[in-house]
Every structure is written in structure tokens, then in C-alpha cells.
Design a protein around this motif. Structure first.
Motif, PDB file in Angstrom:
ATOM      1  N   ILE A   1       0.822  -1.218   0.000  1.00  0.00           N
ATOM      2  CA  ILE A   1       0.000   0.000   0.000  1.00  0.00           C
ATOM      3  C   ILE A   1       0.855   1.268   0.000  1.00  0.00           C
ATOM      4  CG2 ILE A   1      -0.319   0.245   2.497  1.00  0.00           C
ATOM      5  CD1 ILE A   1      -3.389   0.680   1.735  1.00  0.00           C
TER       6      ILE A   1
ATOM      7  N   GLU B   1      -9.487  -4.361  -3.532  1.00  0.00           N
ATOM      8  CA  GLU B   1      -8.731  -3.610  -2.541  1.00  0.00           C
ATOM      9  C   GLU B   1      -8.155  -2.368  -3.218  1.00  0.00           C
ATOM     10  OE1 GLU B   1      -8.900  -4.401   0.593  1.00  0.00           O
ATOM     11  OE2 GLU B   1      -9.887  -6.317   0.235  1.00  0.00           O
TER      12      GLU B   1
ATOM     13  N   ARG C   1      -6.380   1.672  -2.829  1.00  0.00           N
ATOM     14  CA  ARG C   1      -5.687   2.683  -2.025  1.00  0.00           C
ATOM     15  C   ARG C   1      -6.180   4.054  -2.462  1.00  0.00           C
ATOM     16  NH1 ARG C   1       0.426   3.104  -3.070  1.00  0.00           N
ATOM     17  NH2 ARG C   1      -0.292   4.161  -4.940  1.00  0.00           N
TER      18      ARG C   1
ATOM     19  N   ARG D   1      -7.252   2.606   2.930  1.00  0.00           N
ATOM     20  CA  ARG D   1      -7.528   1.338   2.244  1.00  0.00           C
ATOM     21  C   ARG D   1      -9.039   1.187   2.182  1.00  0.00           C
ATOM     22  NH1 ARG D   1      -6.879  -4.455   4.907  1.00  0.00           N
ATOM     23  NH2 ARG D   1      -7.950  -5.653   3.306  1.00  0.00           N
TER      24      ARG D   1
ATOM     25  N   THR E   1     -12.076  -1.301   0.872  1.00  0.00           N
ATOM     26  CA  THR E   1     -12.443  -2.640   0.408  1.00  0.00           C
ATOM     27  C   THR E   1     -13.852  -2.587  -0.153  1.00  0.00           C
ATOM     28  OG1 THR E   1     -11.037  -3.667   2.086  1.00  0.00           O
ATOM     29  CG2 THR E   1     -12.727  -5.058   1.072  1.00  0.00           C
TER      30      THR E   1
END
Length: 116
Positions: A6, A30, A32, A95, A97
């Protein structure tokens, strides 16, 4: 197996959040979000639940008339259909999701909205 860093090639933009897809699995995406201090993601919502984790920095997370002070290490789960917005109080790495059914381009589109 999927592996991502990340922090790899991390850059910030003074005008808008920068979105990077780290990887997709058969059940999640996922992402960033790199937000420079002062940048904003305008109010938006998704049809699907999301999970938001503050990896670095601090943000104001607006949801249901409340502003949550989220800093490094905080994690938040949000149901679909709930309007929310983000404002970076310092350079921040988030982050996000998404479920596999959600559209990554939706996140990119929200980050590209110009604030007058």
C-alpha cells in the motif's frame, strides 16, 4: 495468492484524491486512496457495503449528519446506500475494500468531481 504494498509508489495530488487498485480477488477489490491534506471526496454512496481503513494520516469522515475523526489504525464498515464524504486533515492513505460487485470506476469518478 495476491500481494500488494500500500506504500509502494505513493504520491499525493493537491487537487484531488488519487485512486489505485491494489488487487482484486474473487470476492473483493482492494483500493488505495491517497489524499493530500485539504483534499475532499464529495458526498457519495454505493449500493454495496464497504470497509474503510486509515493506514496513515487523519480524515474527517462525514456520515449521517455526523463527522467522525478517523486517524491511523481506525477501521469502519459502512452499509450500502449510506451517503458519506471524506476530507483529509493531513496527508492520508486509506484502504478501501469493495465487494466484487461494486464498480471501481465509481470511486475514480467520485475522486474526479471538482469542488467549486
Amino acid at each position: 495468492m495476491k500481494l500488494a504494498d500500500i506504500q509502494n509508489e505513493l504520491v499525493f495530488n493537491e487537487k484531488k484524491p488519487l485512486i489505485t487498485v491494489l488487487f482484486e480477488t474473487h470476492f473483493t477489490k482492494e483500493i488505495r486512496i491517497a489524499m493530500q491534506k485539504g483534499t475532499v471526496m464529495k458526498e457519495h454512496k454505493t449500493s454495496y457495503p464497504i470497509v474503510v481503513q486509515i493506514v496513515k494520516g487523519a480524515i474527517d469522515f462525514g456520515v449521517q449528519g455526523e463527522i467522525l475523526d478517523l486517524n491511523e489504525g481506525k477501521i469502519l464498515a459502512l452499509d450500502g446506500g449510506v451517503p458519506h464524504d471524506l476530507r483529509a486533515k493531513e496527508d492520508s492513505v486509506i484502504r478501501l475494500t469493495l465487494t466484487k460487485n461494486d464498480d471501481t470506476n465509481r470511486v475514480v469518478d467520485v475522486s474526479n468531481i471538482k469542488i467549486a
